[in-house]
Motif scaffolding. Structure first.
Motif, PDB file in Angstrom:
ATOM      1  N   ALA A 191      -3.084   4.260  65.899  1.00  0.00           N
ATOM      2  CA  ALA A 191      -3.113   2.882  65.398  1.00  0.00           C
ATOM      3  C   ALA A 191      -4.162   2.668  64.306  1.00  0.00           C
ATOM      4  CB  ALA A 191      -3.326   1.909  66.557  1.00  0.00           C
ATOM      5  N   PRO A 192      -5.414   3.136  64.431  1.00  0.00           N
ATOM      6  CA  PRO A 192      -6.395   2.884  63.360  1.00  0.00           C
ATOM      7  C   PRO A 192      -5.969   3.455  62.015  1.00  0.00           C
ATOM      8  CG  PRO A 192      -7.504   3.570  65.380  1.00  0.00           C
ATOM      9  CD  PRO A 192      -6.052   3.788  65.606  1.00  0.00           C
ATOM     10  N   ALA A 193      -5.449   4.689  62.016  1.00  0.00           N
ATOM     11  CA  ALA A 193      -5.006   5.283  60.762  1.00  0.00           C
ATOM     12  C   ALA A 193      -3.801   4.549  60.198  1.00  0.00           C
ATOM     13  CB  ALA A 193      -4.666   6.762  60.973  1.00  0.00           C
ATOM     14  N   THR A 194      -2.860   4.188  61.075  1.00  0.00           N
ATOM     15  CA  THR A 194      -1.687   3.431  60.624  1.00  0.00           C
ATOM     16  C   THR A 194      -2.092   2.110  59.998  1.00  0.00           C
ATOM     17  OG1 THR A 194      -0.360   4.438  62.377  1.00  0.00           O
ATOM     18  CG2 THR A 194       0.497   2.430  61.357  1.00  0.00           C
ATOM     19  N   TRP A 195      -3.018   1.456  60.648  1.00  0.00           N
ATOM     20  CA  TRP A 195      -3.463   0.149  60.144  1.00  0.00           C
ATOM     21  C   TRP A 195      -4.137   0.304  58.778  1.00  0.00           C
ATOM     22  CZ3 TRP A 195      -8.143  -2.217  58.970  1.00  0.00           C
ATOM     23  CH2 TRP A 195      -8.109  -3.603  58.869  1.00  0.00           C
ATOM     24  N   SER A 196      -4.976   1.303  58.606  1.00  0.00           N
ATOM     25  CA  SER A 196      -5.666   1.504  57.326  1.00  0.00           C
ATOM     26  C   SER A 196      -4.676   1.834  56.218  1.00  0.00           C
ATOM     27  CB  SER A 196      -6.695   2.630  57.459  1.00  0.00           C
ATOM     28  OG  SER A 196      -7.695   2.291  58.398  1.00  0.00           O
ATOM     29  N   MET A 197      -3.710   2.700  56.498  1.00  0.00           N
ATOM     30  CA  MET A 197      -2.713   3.065  55.482  1.00  0.00           C
ATOM     31  C   MET A 197      -1.874   1.857  55.089  1.00  0.00           C
ATOM     32  SD  MET A 197      -1.345   6.768  56.852  1.00  0.00           S
ATOM     33  CE  MET A 197      -0.082   6.791  55.612  1.00  0.00           C
ATOM     34  N   CYS A 198      -1.492   1.055  56.064  1.00  0.00           N
ATOM     35  CA  CYS A 198      -0.654  -0.110  55.775  1.00  0.00           C
ATOM     36  C   CYS A 198      -1.425  -1.164  54.991  1.00  0.00           C
ATOM     37  CB  CYS A 198      -0.107  -0.694  57.072  1.00  0.00           C
ATOM     38  SG  CYS A 198       1.134   0.349  57.863  1.00  0.00           S
ATOM     39  N   MET A 199      -2.739  -1.269  55.214  1.00  0.00           N
ATOM     40  CA  MET A 199      -3.520  -2.206  54.413  1.00  0.00           C
ATOM     41  C   MET A 199      -3.499  -1.797  52.941  1.00  0.00           C
ATOM     42  SD  MET A 199      -4.679  -4.717  56.196  1.00  0.00           S
ATOM     43  CE  MET A 199      -5.983  -5.366  55.166  1.00  0.00           C
ATOM     44  N   LEU A 200      -3.580  -0.481  52.681  1.00  0.00           N
ATOM     45  CA  LEU A 200      -3.472  -0.003  51.303  1.00  0.00           C
ATOM     46  C   LEU A 200      -2.127  -0.374  50.691  1.00  0.00           C
ATOM     47  CD1 LEU A 200      -5.005   3.573  51.668  1.00  0.00           C
ATOM     48  CD2 LEU A 200      -5.908   1.765  50.215  1.00  0.00           C
ATOM     49  N   LEU A 201      -1.048  -0.105  51.416  1.00  0.00           N
ATOM     50  CA  LEU A 201       0.297  -0.369  50.904  1.00  0.00           C
ATOM     51  C   LEU A 201       0.576  -1.863  50.801  1.00  0.00           C
ATOM     52  CD1 LEU A 201       2.198   2.380  52.918  1.00  0.00           C
ATOM     53  CD2 LEU A 201       1.547   2.439  50.501  1.00  0.00           C
ATOM     54  N   LEU A 202       0.036  -2.629  51.733  1.00  0.00           N
ATOM     55  CA  LEU A 202       0.250  -4.070  51.701  1.00  0.00           C
ATOM     56  C   LEU A 202      -0.344  -4.668  50.427  1.00  0.00           C
ATOM     57  CD1 LEU A 202       1.389  -6.371  53.592  1.00  0.00           C
ATOM     58  CD2 LEU A 202      -0.989  -6.812  54.195  1.00  0.00           C
ATOM     59  N   MET A 220      -4.443   5.556  44.668  1.00  0.00           N
ATOM     60  CA  MET A 220      -4.047   4.845  45.883  1.00  0.00           C
ATOM     61  C   MET A 220      -3.327   5.773  46.855  1.00  0.00           C
ATOM     62  SD  MET A 220      -1.561   3.175  47.777  1.00  0.00           S
ATOM     63  CE  MET A 220      -0.177   3.070  46.672  1.00  0.00           C
ATOM     64  N   TYR A 221      -2.372   6.546  46.350  1.00  0.00           N
ATOM     65  CA  TYR A 221      -1.635   7.443  47.232  1.00  0.00           C
ATOM     66  C   TYR A 221      -2.532   8.559  47.773  1.00  0.00           C
ATOM     67  CZ  TYR A 221       2.727   5.153  45.971  1.00  0.00           C
ATOM     68  OH  TYR A 221       3.712   4.235  45.801  1.00  0.00           O
ATOM     69  N   THR A 222      -3.490   9.017  46.946  1.00  0.00           N
ATOM     70  CA  THR A 222      -4.446  10.020  47.438  1.00  0.00           C
ATOM     71  C   THR A 222      -5.294   9.444  48.554  1.00  0.00           C
ATOM     72  OG1 THR A 222      -4.538  11.040  45.246  1.00  0.00           O
ATOM     73  CG2 THR A 222      -6.342  11.526  46.775  1.00  0.00           C
ATOM     74  N   LEU A 223      -5.747   8.208  48.366  1.00  0.00           N
ATOM     75  CA  LEU A 223      -6.547   7.548  49.388  1.00  0.00           C
ATOM     76  C   LEU A 223      -5.736   7.348  50.660  1.00  0.00           C
ATOM     77  CD1 LEU A 223      -9.295   6.223  50.006  1.00  0.00           C
ATOM     78  CD2 LEU A 223      -8.362   4.080  49.108  1.00  0.00           C
ATOM     79  N   ALA A 224      -4.474   6.943  50.510  1.00  0.00           N
ATOM     80  CA  ALA A 224      -3.611   6.755  51.683  1.00  0.00           C
ATOM     81  C   ALA A 224      -3.403   8.076  52.414  1.00  0.00           C
ATOM     82  CB  ALA A 224      -2.270   6.154  51.253  1.00  0.00           C
ATOM     83  N   THR A 225      -3.233   9.177  51.652  1.00  0.00           N
ATOM     84  CA  THR A 225      -3.052  10.492  52.284  1.00  0.00           C
ATOM     85  C   THR A 225      -4.301  10.902  53.051  1.00  0.00           C
ATOM     86  OG1 THR A 225      -1.550  11.129  50.488  1.00  0.00           O
ATOM     87  CG2 THR A 225      -2.479  12.892  51.856  1.00  0.00           C
ATOM     88  N   MET A 226      -5.473  10.679  52.445  1.00  0.00           N
ATOM     89  CA  MET A 226      -6.722  11.030  53.118  1.00  0.00           C
ATOM     90  C   MET A 226      -6.898  10.226  54.395  1.00  0.00           C
ATOM     91  SD  MET A 226      -9.253  11.313  49.819  1.00  0.00           S
ATOM     92  CE  MET A 226     -10.700  11.536  50.846  1.00  0.00           C
ATOM     93  N   VAL A 227      -6.580   8.915  54.324  1.00  0.00           N
ATOM     94  CA  VAL A 227      -6.675   8.077  55.523  1.00  0.00           C
ATOM     95  C   VAL A 227      -5.732   8.601  56.596  1.00  0.00           C
ATOM     96  CG1 VAL A 227      -6.213   5.770  56.443  1.00  0.00           C
ATOM     97  CG2 VAL A 227      -7.453   6.021  54.301  1.00  0.00           C
ATOM     98  N   GLY A 228      -4.510   8.957  56.185  1.00  0.00           N
ATOM     99  CA  GLY A 228      -3.555   9.470  57.154  1.00  0.00           C
ATOM    100  C   GLY A 228      -4.003  10.764  57.792  1.00  0.00           C
ATOM    101  N   VAL A 229      -4.517  11.683  56.987  1.00  0.00           N
ATOM    102  CA  VAL A 229      -4.976  12.977  57.528  1.00  0.00           C
ATOM    103  C   VAL A 229      -6.138  12.777  58.482  1.00  0.00           C
ATOM    104  CG1 VAL A 229      -6.064  15.160  56.906  1.00  0.00           C
ATOM    105  CG2 VAL A 229      -4.135  14.301  55.562  1.00  0.00           C
ATOM    106  N   LEU A 230      -7.118  11.953  58.062  1.00  0.00           N
ATOM    107  CA  LEU A 230      -8.259  11.687  58.944  1.00  0.00           C
ATOM    108  C   LEU A 230      -7.805  11.015  60.231  1.00  0.00           C
ATOM    109  CD1 LEU A 230     -10.934  10.514  56.373  1.00  0.00           C
ATOM    110  CD2 LEU A 230     -11.033  12.568  57.779  1.00  0.00           C
ATOM    111  N   GLY A 231      -6.834  10.112  60.117  1.00  0.00           N
ATOM    112  CA  GLY A 231      -6.328   9.439  61.309  1.00  0.00           C
ATOM    113  C   GLY A 231      -5.649  10.398  62.257  1.00  0.00           C
ATOM    114  N   ILE A 232      -4.854  11.305  61.695  1.00  0.00           N
ATOM    115  CA  ILE A 232      -4.170  12.285  62.541  1.00  0.00           C
ATOM    116  C   ILE A 232      -5.183  13.206  63.218  1.00  0.00           C
ATOM    117  CG2 ILE A 232      -2.626  14.273  62.477  1.00  0.00           C
ATOM    118  CD1 ILE A 232      -1.080  12.822  60.248  1.00  0.00           C
TER     119      ILE A 232
END
Length: 851
Positions: A191-202, A220-232
């Motif tokens: 959930a934390p990673a999902t929420w952070s990625m969605c805030m970027l896309l929103l 933006m997409y690089t930042l979203a990828t990093m957030v996703g990887v860290l979240g996973i």
């Protein structure tokens, strides 16, 4: 947009909803187990790096267990991770015994400890409150938007964001010992990673997608990828701590690295979100989009400012968001974030950021628009009471408990005052003026009945409706010939030019249904799209920005209609609004009819006044056609009078001096009444005077010429009787021609009388008429009475005529008087006879006496 078939995507959405609701239900049911009458056992210690014991609590201290001891077995089961302790505690009750095998500095040993009562009722209640709140506002809204717009990328971003949000409000960790734990891991740990990625896309795509520079999109997409990887990676680490000791050992070198960057990525996501919507706000030219973004920025700022400050602190300390914070402050920070989904819901539903259809208009939209502040107030108040009661439970001092509870009540009272002021400000600034629509529109319904001026009536109705319902644009269209045209408009930049024919679909529909019609251009099922898809009326309604059409009827006729734009709040028109508007429309239709009749009466009165003025002028002109002074004739006294039945009449009399001291006398009666008769009388007067000045000695030829002139100057069927005479005072001879006129009375001095009978037909009757001259020798004391049929035909109330006998009798009685006295006496006699009965004919007379 997302590619795919809507039906298949909706099936997937339904399956996801089933999983989310299942996980939610399991979690909430286990949180309920923390509340009385259940007696859950408290954890005796925490596991730092399994199987090492971390922080110990009272029950473990009593059994001699210390921090740093290695836990080998728990109730006979090998310790592989946190999951071993979680399974043992899942079914444990306070007072149960737990058997442990530990390896301490003193050597291996077996310990039996008695579990204490776990008191997490305050956290449990707070968690349940926020979970139910999120169920309705987050989960419900997210899936509803996705179901309605299954192929819209923004809907999926909103779905993922809102479904990750409830996991931020889980203040109690619940251990899972069955297969459902994997569902929990999939939803909760990510959930934390999902929420952070969605805030970027929103921030990038909401409320609509704006063009971005290519380099900025890459960042933006690089930042979203990093957030996703860290979240996973963080989720895998949490799983390893619970389930897999070997995996945890492998990831142990990266633990310190993951905590700080994860918080940093979350902070950067929120920061990017704010930067994006601020950029959208500056770029957009649409007032509607700017209003949506203003609301979104305001709500998000209030929601995330406390959390961002706490996040900066957590990044510096490399700890969790609420680490080391007082419980009340931690709850306030997390609770403030609840304003974000409320703001999103308001923007999406009330302001239609995702263009949802009619299913939302009369349900959740109305509730949010009307009760949003109240709901927020209730949430904060309940949170305050829950916190007060949870703290009071641990107090033994009764006064302290009373102070806490009293403080909660005081806080609730102060919050009520603030909520009222806040609602008033929001109403004025964003929504509408507070109003009692029934009272205002009811007063308007009474007021329009008394307004007769059309422009003032329309202005009053527009202004009062606009003020009461906060409708920015209103247009009145009224019937004008063969079309309905704008008669008054309020709130439009330029005067609307839309016109509708009576046979067009809009007018036909309003005439048929005879009720207010709502129309929504964004709803494919609305009649404006269904029935007017290619008709020009749809474009005309669009130029009026119409959402409600209000028919104005009078006696089953469509006198016009009112076009009302959407309210400033975008709140739909309620049944009460439409009912009251219908009442106002009925009264307005009646008032418009009264205004029309009043205008017509006023115009008719003005026309009548104009005609009266014209008649007065005509009467004055006609009066001046009568002789203004009498020529003095030796040995002769005479006078004349004319009393018309109307303002102007057709009777004529005249006298004028001729050479050799002679006197010309004329009296006539033109056929007809009023203006036409007065015109013919003027023609007759001009003709007689003109011929008299010719000095034709032959009176029969003179009248023949008058006959031709009258015939040529009048319409067919119009004629005039005429008695023309010339009196020679030297010889006292009266020469005359009687062209069909009433025979004058010649009364001799001895009282005898003669009738000067007709010697020809009326002038203008025929061109071939022949007239004969006659003579009468007058003597001293003789009197001559020339009159029109208005005297003989004057009738009383029994419709009996005055007649020639009464005229003669009255003349005999008055013959001794001076002619100026004879005429009033004759009129009085007629008036006494008629006794006020209305008369329809002019009365004219000339009285003449020979001295």
């Amino acid at each position: 947009m997302i590619r795919g078939k809507p039906l298949v995507v909706r099936v997937v959405i339904g399956f996801l909803l089933l999983l989310v609701v299942t996980e939610f239900t399991i979690y909430v049911s286990r949180v309920h187990a923390e509340l009385p009458p259940n007696r859950p056992a408290a954890y005796p210690f925490d596991l730092a790096e399994p199987p090492l014991v971390g922080d110990v609590r009272a029950s473990a201290e009593r059994a001699g267990i210390r921090s740093g001891d290695r836990l080998l077995r728990l109730n006979g089961q090998p310790v592989t991770g946190h999951d071993t302790l979680d399974r043992a505690m899942a079914s444990a009750k306070a007072g149960d015994t737990m058997v442990l095998e530990v390896d301490s500095p003193a050597g291996p040993r077996t310990v039996a400890l008695t579990l204490d009562l776990r008191n997490r009722q305050g956290d449990a209640r707070l968690t349940l409150f926020f979970q139910y709140f999120c169920l309705v506002l987050c989960i419900g809204l997210g899936f509803l938007v996705a179901f309605l717009r299954p192929l819209d990328l923004r809907a999926w971003i909103l779905l993922a964001l809102l479904n990750a949000f409830p996991h931020l409000f889980r203040f109690i960790f619940i251990p899972y010992t069955d297969g459902w734990r994997f569902l929990n891991y999939a939803l909760h740990l990510t959930a934390p990673a999902t929420w952070s990625m969605c805030m970027l896309l929103l921030g990038m795509h909401f409320p609509e997608t704006y063009p971005w520079p290519q380099w900025l999109k890459r960042i933006m997409y690089t930042l979203a990828t990093m957030v996703g990887v860290l979240g996973i990676l963080t989720a895998i680490l949490q799983y390893a701590i619970r389930e897999n000791r070997a995996l945890f050992q492998a990831m142990l070198p990266f633990v310190g690295f993951l905590q700080g960057p994860a918080n940093l990525m979350a902070f950067l996501s929120v920061s990017w979100y704010f930067a994006s919507i601020w950029r959208h706000w500056r770029m957009t030219k649409s007032p509607d989009t700017k209003r949506k973004l203003t609301l979104l920025i305001s709500g998000s700022t209030i929601a995330f400012t406390p959390a961002c400050l706490a996040m900066i602190r957590a990044i510096v300390l490399k700890r969790s968001l609420t680490y080391g914070l007082p419980p009340l402050l931690a709850v306030a920070i997390i609770g403030a974030m609840a304003l974000f989904p409320i703001t999103l819901a308001y923007v999406v539903i009330v302001h239609r950021a995702l263009d949802l259809r009619m299913v939302l208009r009369t349900g959740l939209q109305y509730a949010l628009a009307q009760r949003g502040v109240r709901v927020l107030q209730a949430l904060v108040t309940m949170g305050a009471f829950l916190y007060a009661f949870s703290v009071a439970e641990h107090r033994t001092n009764t006064p302290q408990k009373l102070i806490l509870v009293s403080g909660a009540f005081l806080f609730a009272a102060m919050l009520q005052i603030l909520a009222q002021r806040w609602m008033a400000w929001v109403d004025r600034r964003f929504f509408r003026q507070a109003y009692d629509s029934e009272q205002l529109l009811g007063e308007l319904s009474d007021e329009v009945r008394t307004i007769l001026d059309r422009d003032r009536l329309l202005e009053t109705v527009c202004r009062r409706i606009s003020e009461s319902l906060h409708v920015p644009r209103i247009a009145f269209l009224l019937r004008d010939g063969n079309s309905y045209v704008p008669a008054f408009a309020l709130g439009y930049g330029e005067e609307p030019t839309a016109t509708f024919a009576p046979d067009d679909p809009v007018a036909s529909r309003l005439r048929l249904v005879k009720a207010p019609q709502t129309l929504y251009f964004d709803d494919p099922q609305s009649w404006v799209n269904r029935d007017l898809e290619s008709h020009p009326d749809r474009d005309r309604l669009a130029t009026l920005d119409a959402q409600v059409l209000l028919p104005l009827e009078w006696r089953d006729e469509l006198a016009g209609f009112v076009a009302l734009s959407p309210k400033l709040s975008d709140e739909p028109y309620s049944r009460t609004d439409l009912s009251l508007l219908r009442s106002v429309a009925a009264q307005t239709g009646l008032a418009l009819e009264n205004s029309r009749l009043t205008t017509e009466v006023a115009a008719e009165a003005a026309q009548r006044e104009r005609l009266n003025r014209e008649l007065e002028i005509a009467r004055e002109v006609q009066h001046r056609l009568f002789p203004q002074k009498r020529p003095e004739i030796e040995g002769l006294e005479y006078a004349g009078v004319c009393r018309p039945a109307l303002s102007v009449g057709g009777d004529y009399y005249d006298y004028m001096a001729l050479p050799e001291g002679r006197l010309c006398l004329a009296i006539g009666d033109v056929s007809g009444k009023g203006i036409p008769a007065a015109i013919l009388m003027a023609v007759l007067q001009t003709s007689v005077r003109g011929q008299a000045m010719v000095q034709n000695p032959d009176l029969s030829a003179l009248i023949a010429n008058v006959n031709l002139l009258v015939d040529e100057s009048s319409a067919k069927g119009h004629f005039a009787t005429l008695f023309y005479a010339q009196f020679n005072p030297k010889t006292k001879l009266l020469r005359y021609v009687n062209a069909g006129h009433n025979p004058p009375f010649l009364i001799r001095a001895d009282g005898s009388h003669e009738l000067l009978k007709s010697t020809g037909v009326a002038v203008g009757w025929t061109k071939r008429a022949v007239f004969r001259e006659a003579q009468a020798q007058l003597h001293s004391g003789d009197a001559l009475f020339l009159y029109t049929d208005g005297f003989t035909e004057a009738m009383d109330h029994q419709r009996e005529e005055f007649g020639e006998e009464r005229v003669l009798a009255t003349a005999l009685q008055c013959r001794a008087l001076h002619p100026e006295a004879i005429l009033p006496a004759m009129l009085r006699a007629v008036d006494r006879f008629t006794a006020g009965a209305p008369q329809n004919d002019d009365m004219t007379m000339i009285a003449l006496k020979v001295q």
